[in-house]
Motif scaffolding. Structure first.
Motif, mmCIF file in Angstrom:
data_model
loop_
_atom_site.group_PDB
_atom_site.id
_atom_site.type_symbol
_atom_site.label_atom_id
_atom_site.label_comp_id
_atom_site.label_asym_id
_atom_site.label_seq_id
_atom_site.Cartn_x
_atom_site.Cartn_y
_atom_site.Cartn_z
ATOM 1 N N GLU A 75 0.826 -1.206 0.000
ATOM 2 C CA GLU A 75 0.000 0.000 0.000
ATOM 3 C C GLU A 75 0.864 1.261 0.000
ATOM 4 O O GLU A 75 0.541 2.249 -0.628
ATOM 5 N N ASP A 91 -7.159 9.267 -8.203
ATOM 6 C CA ASP A 91 -8.586 9.584 -8.132
ATOM 7 C C ASP A 91 -9.436 8.336 -8.384
ATOM 8 O O ASP A 91 -10.542 8.224 -7.861
ATOM 9 N N GLY B 74 -4.977 4.369 2.800
ATOM 10 C CA GLY B 74 -5.888 4.207 1.668
ATOM 11 C C GLY B 74 -6.763 5.428 1.458
ATOM 12 O O GLY B 74 -7.005 5.856 0.329
ATOM 13 N N ALA B 75 -7.223 6.010 2.567
ATOM 14 C CA ALA B 75 -8.111 7.171 2.450
ATOM 15 C C ALA B 75 -7.359 8.391 1.932
ATOM 16 O O ALA B 75 -7.898 9.178 1.149
ATOM 17 N N PHE B 77 -4.824 8.209 -0.095
ATOM 18 C CA PHE B 77 -4.652 7.894 -1.514
ATOM 19 C C PHE B 77 -5.926 8.254 -2.286
ATOM 20 O O PHE B 77 -5.890 8.906 -3.333
ATOM 21 N N ALA B 78 -7.072 7.848 -1.759
ATOM 22 C CA ALA B 78 -8.322 8.022 -2.495
ATOM 23 C C ALA B 78 -8.822 9.460 -2.449
ATOM 24 O O ALA B 78 -9.301 9.982 -3.443
ATOM 25 N N SER B 340 -9.346 14.723 -4.276
ATOM 26 C CA SER B 340 -9.842 13.977 -5.424
ATOM 27 C C SER B 340 -10.932 14.780 -6.118
ATOM 28 O O SER B 340 -11.312 15.861 -5.662
ATOM 29 N N SER B 341 -11.450 14.197 -7.188
ATOM 30 C CA SER B 341 -12.539 14.859 -7.907
ATOM 31 C C SER B 341 -13.814 14.829 -7.059
ATOM 32 O O SER B 341 -13.937 14.056 -6.102
ATOM 33 N N LEU B 343 -16.689 13.618 -7.761
ATOM 34 C CA LEU B 343 -17.358 12.313 -7.775
ATOM 35 C C LEU B 343 -16.683 11.326 -6.828
ATOM 36 O O LEU B 343 -17.337 10.641 -6.040
ATOM 37 N N THR B 344 -15.342 11.266 -6.884
ATOM 38 C CA THR B 344 -14.637 10.311 -6.032
ATOM 39 C C THR B 344 -14.850 10.638 -4.557
ATOM 40 O O THR B 344 -15.094 9.734 -3.740
ATOM 41 N N ILE B 347 -18.331 9.399 -3.644
ATOM 42 C CA ILE B 347 -18.439 7.933 -3.535
ATOM 43 C C ILE B 347 -17.741 7.445 -2.274
ATOM 44 O O ILE B 347 -18.256 6.591 -1.540
ATOM 45 N N MET B 348 -16.572 8.007 -2.002
ATOM 46 C CA MET B 348 -15.845 7.580 -0.805
ATOM 47 C C MET B 348 -16.612 7.942 0.467
ATOM 48 O O MET B 348 -16.573 7.229 1.454
ATOM 49 N N ALA B 351 -19.321 5.351 0.900
ATOM 50 C CA ALA B 351 -18.733 4.116 1.430
ATOM 51 C C ALA B 351 -18.422 4.263 2.921
ATOM 52 O O ALA B 351 -18.670 3.353 3.716
ATOM 53 N N THR B 352 -17.902 5.426 3.305
ATOM 54 C CA THR B 352 -17.542 5.634 4.704
ATOM 55 C C THR B 352 -18.774 5.674 5.590
ATOM 56 O O THR B 352 -18.789 5.092 6.680
ATOM 57 N N PHE B 355 -19.909 2.038 5.959
ATOM 58 C CA PHE B 355 -19.075 1.039 6.626
ATOM 59 C C PHE B 355 -18.512 1.472 7.969
ATOM 60 O O PHE B 355 -18.309 0.633 8.850
ATOM 61 N N LEU B 356 -18.242 2.772 8.159
ATOM 62 C CA LEU B 356 -17.608 3.160 9.420
ATOM 63 C C LEU B 356 -18.467 2.810 10.639
ATOM 64 O O LEU B 356 -17.944 2.256 11.619
#
Lengths: 538, 387
Positions: A75, A91, B74-75, B77-78, B340-341, B343-344, B347-348, B351-352, B355-356
């Motif tokens: 990662e 993105d 990961g977050a 990154f996204a 991020s954009s 849209l991303t 979406i994230m 998801a959060t 799931f959180l």
């Protein structure tokens, strides 16, 4: 090849990924096998199944921890070593990685502790659910990682944004239901199931050869051969699905695997054996099987599969088109507030080929200044290492079929021959243990080496993706990783062997108590008790 | 996707800035006590059994806790790809050291008690110490450097550059201010680990943990105050030179940034953020008193409060900056140009939001199942299955 930052970064990524992938397949499969065993325990209440769960669970734990530990490296390395890649496609690529953490890794990691520490703290059925949650978590984890990887192989649902100089997501559902990702996921987890089945089978066969832990070994073989047979069949069938999607989406990879230099009349033959020669553009001593490739690649008899030379020529056209996109992009960037409409339109029309222009960056700073020779060179670069792919693929496939044979044999003996196994077969099962790993690593090579020269197919060249580090940085960490990982490998193997030699912890008292409770059931009509004694040595 | 327009880009960016903080704080609160405990272990456990008692207080939970860290990566990154790209590669060798320590840690937890030998076990004890102490220190060093600004630049193609010799760059990271913040972070997590051990273990081990924790807590208080003063007078702040478009494209080079003045000017502009350092001081002060008095549950809560206050004080002070560049301030990453954009981010967020809460629920359930103290007797009784 000169070892610059890009080559060293690739070497480091390949070594750490291949190393990580030594532990992942076993985790994926063993988690499920352990959960199956515990389910049998919960359903029958027989202590032997609990002991089996604990024994294989211990080996699972030793393996799991290194999978987790080396996964952190994976990662981090995107950001550390591939920073332009991370910027350029984060993105899209980052989202599945983050969702993997949210949905899968949290689940598996939170419950894996409870699996080991919670035996006496909950009801058997609750503990069994915990085991399944670990298995589900690790398999979901593979799903999201392969969605991310599938996007690198076949980038869908995204477009280039000139303002941010990167790819941006336009359609999350397309990324999620990417056919390449789906095919890869099922193929990869099946490979993991085969790995774990072969492992359980081999270790159990060794016990039978040594005359130890017969109760555990025979039951384990029954579970492993049944599960392994289903997995070995599906890994080949779904691998074929992967091949078919590659035929649609990654034609160059498919042609390279086949060392198919020129487009052949449909249906193309499959080259069973040969020595591909990239310079001479031919495969020496080739043995062909007619029709087979056409069937695998296109599932038809009349669709031709394009050969390497034809694809290079097409890529050359795409480089030309990409240069137009690059030129428009530079105009847009020069004065972002006043872009003529026709420049925007030109960019939109050619932006799908922008990545091909970036291939030229290896040879010239501004792709617009590229000479025809450089363009030809860049087009030739789009051919991956044919020889390596050709052989990696064949080794993988041959092993895949071999596993089916092994699993059929053991399934047959366990189901219809009263669980009796000849010694030669048991020895074979022990010898086979390392081979699923070889097949899995070859699979990685086919998928990722076959993606070169791209990190993201057709979008971003590998040469451009790496961080602007120094050779000193890279040598330091590469040597560090190799040394560190080697030590860990020795430690892990030592522990695995120690715990395999030690065998399961058989609780005699527990077994006897259970047998006393079920005495009636264990007594035959004639009144003797065939199961009475706990086998010697356990 | 039309749905993503339900929340505008600017708001999404702020939400993700908050979530970034939530993840870092979640990581420090959960995995933080694992690291603190591991770093304390060789000192509060004298015999093998005592050490196993300490290790087993975190044995069943460290793996889940560590995911806060993985998810944090990961977050970032996204949701903040430029931040991920620049910081992970810019701190290259420091990241490698953290990685090595974080690999050492799970391995040591799992393998330490799987063999009998004294040398085997004491080797892994020190590996555990390194796996706990080194990341705790380096995270703080990184925060100190972020406050000072990191020497990176961006090309017009947005390729991150970090000129200079790699060894010198690593040494440059260890400047006095960063070392101070490193000590602040180390002592914060050591105290948190001590609070955890006194909550989860009993006997002499818990006593020693309380003794060490009440000292490290005081060092934290002094260090945090000193870092604040240093920040006020010694570290020039970064400012956006002109009003920025808060919902524009994420291109860090589009906004102009200047250096000068004090970071603490933020407390003049947004006086309410003073609550963060107050919580840090109060939480840690109460945690130290709790450790002295032998209160268990409340002490752990107070040390969590201190972590919440300390980490959020850094974020709130720097807002909207995330990663300032000392080499070319204009390349600095801010909330408005490093995300991020649209849209991303949306979406994230979905998801959060899904799931959180689920994660928090099952994590709480796991802690409930494992409720109660870990004693030497427990470890001896389950010697085969526990660490």
């Amino acid at each position: 090849m000169e070892l610059g930052v890009v080559e060293l970064s690739r070497l480091q990524f390949a070594s750490t990924a291949l190393y990580h992938f030594l532990f992942v397949p076993l985790t994926l499969g063993l988690a499920i096998l352990v959960a199956i065993m515990e389910t049998v325990y919960v359903m029958t209440g027989r202590p032997i199944w609990r002991q089996m769960t604990k024994f294989w669970g211990t080996l699972f734990g030793i393996n799991f921890v290194l999978g987790v530990a080396t996964g952190i490296t994976m990662e981090f390395q995107f950001g550390m070593n591939w920073s332009y890649y991370s910027h350029y496609v984060g993105d899209i690529f980052g989202a599945p990685l983050a969702i993997e953490g949210l949905m899968a890794f949290f689940l598996e990691a939170t419950f894996v502790g409870l699996f080991f520490f919670g035996w006496d703290r909950m009801k058997p059925v609750t503990h069994c659910i915990v085991a399944w949650l670990v298995a589900i978590g690790s398999n979901f984890s593979a799903l999201w990682i392969l969605i991310a990887n599938g996007w690198m192989q076949h980038p869908v649902g995204a477009t280039f944004n000139p303002d941010t100089m990167r790819m941006e997501m336009t359609d999350f559902m397309a990324v999620l239901f990417n056919p390449v990702a789906q095919a890869k996921f099922v193929h990869t987890v099946s490979a993991g199931y085969v790995t774990a089945s072969v492992f359980v089978l081999g270790v159990s066969a060794w016990y039978l050869l040594k005359g130890r832990h017969l109760e555990l070994a025979k039951r384990s073989i029954t579970v492993a051969s049944a599960f392994g047979l289903a997995a070995a069949l599906s890994v080949v069938v779904l691998g074929d699905e992967s091949g078919y999607t590659a035929g649609e989406t990654q034609k160059m990879k498919l042609a390279s695997i086949e060392a198919m230099w020129e487009t052949e009349p449909a249906p193309a033959h499959f080259t069973l054996f040969g020595f591909p020669d990239k310079e001479a553009r031919e495969t020496h001593y080739a043995i062909h099987v007619p029709w087979v490739m056409g069937l695998i690649g296109t599932r038809s008899l009349d669709t031709p599969i394009p050969g390497i030379d034809e694809l290079v020529a097409k890529n050359k056209d795409r480089i030309q088109s990409g240069i137009i996109a690059y030129d428009a992009l530079m105009t847009i960037r020069a004065d972002k507030d006043q872009v003529p409409a026709d420049v925007r339109a030109t960019f939109e029309a050619h932006s799908a080929d922008l990545g091909y222009a970036l291939l030229l960056k290896r040879y010239v700073d501004d792709p617009r200044q590229a000479t025809p020779a450089q363009i030809q060179q860049a087009a030739d670069d789009t051919v991956p290492g044919v020889g390596i792919l050709f052989w990696a693929f064949r080794i993988m496939v041959a092993l895949g079929f071999a596993f089916i044979a092994v699993m059929i044999y053991f399934f047959f003996r366990s189901s219809f021959k009263g669980q009796s196994y000849p010694r030669w077969a048991l020895r074979l099962a022990v010898i086979v243990i390392p081979f699923p790993w070889i097949a899995a690593e070859m699979g990685w090579v086919v998928a990722e080496f076959g993606r070169q020269p791209w990190t993201v197919d057709g979008v971003l060249p590998t040469a451009l993706s790496a961080s602007q580090l120094s050779v000193g940085d890279l040598l330091f960490t590469l040597i560090g990783f190799v040394a560190f990982y080697s030590v860990l490998f020795v430690v892990e193997m030592g522990l695995m062997l120690k715990y395999i030699r030690k065998g399961p912890h058989i609780d005699v008292k527990e077994t006897e108590a259970w047998m006393a409770r079920h005495e009636a059931r264990l007594t035959s009509d004639r009144g003797d008790k065939p199961y009475a004694a706990v086998p010697a040595g356990e | 996707m039309i749905l993503s327009n339900l929340i505008d880009y600017e708001t999404l960016r702020v939400i993700w800035w908050v979530l970034l903080g939530v993840l870092l704080i979640g990581f420090a609160m959960t995995d933080g006590f694992d690291m603190g405990t591991a770093a304390l272990m060789p000192f509060i456990g004298k015999t093998d059994m005592e050490r196993r008692q300490v290790i087993n207080t975190v044995g069943p939970v460290w793996e889940g806790n560590q995911v806060w860290f993985i998810l944090g990566g990961g977050a970032i990154f996204a949701a903040w790809p430029p931040l991920y790209a620049v910081s992970f590669s810019g701190f290259y060798l420091a990241m490698f050291l953290i990685l090595a320590a974080l690999i050492l840690r799970p391995v040591s937890f799992k393998y330490r008690s799987k063999r009998e030998g004294t040398r085997w076990r004491s080797t892994f004890d020190w590996c555990l110490f390194v796996g706990g102490a080194v990341p705790a220190l380096i995270f703080g060093v990184a925060v100190g450097n972020v406050l000072k600004g990191v020497p990176f630049d961006l090309t017009p193609d947005l390729i991150p550059l970090y000129p200079g010799n790699f060894i010198l760059k690593l040494l440059f990271l260890l400047n006095p201010f960063a070392l101070l913040t490193g000590i602040v972070s180390l002592t914060m997590l050591l105290t948190h680990g001590a609070a955890w051990v006194s909550f989860k273990a009993d006997g002499v081990v818990a006593m020693r943990a309380r003794a060490i924790g009440s000292v490290t807590g005081v060092i934290f208080l002094v260090g945090y105050a000193l870092a604040g003063i240093w920040l006020a007078i010694g570290i020039p702040a970064y400012h956006l030179a002109a009003p920025v478009v808060t919902d524009g494209p994420s291109n860090p080079l589009w906004s102009e940034v200047t250096r000068g003045g004090s970071w603490l000017a933020a407390y003049g502009e947004r006086p309410w953020i003073i609550i963060a350092p107050i919580l840090a001081f109060a939480g840690m002060g109460l945690a130290v008193l709790g450790l002295r008095a032998g209160r268990e549950g409340s002490t752990l809560l107070f040390s969590k409060l201190a972590i919440f206050g300390a980490i959020s004080s850094v974020g709130l002070t720097m807002f909207p900056f995330i990663l300032p560049s000392s080499l070319n301030p204009t390349a600095s990453l801010t909330v408005w140009d490093a995300s991020s954009s649209h849209l991303t981010l949306f979406i994230m967020l979905v998801a959060t939001v899904i799931f959180l809460p689920i994660i928090l629920l099952y994590t709480a359930w796991v802690y409930k199942v494992l409720w109660g103290k870990v004693t030497v007797e427990d470890v001896a009784k389950n010697s085969e299955t526990v660490y």
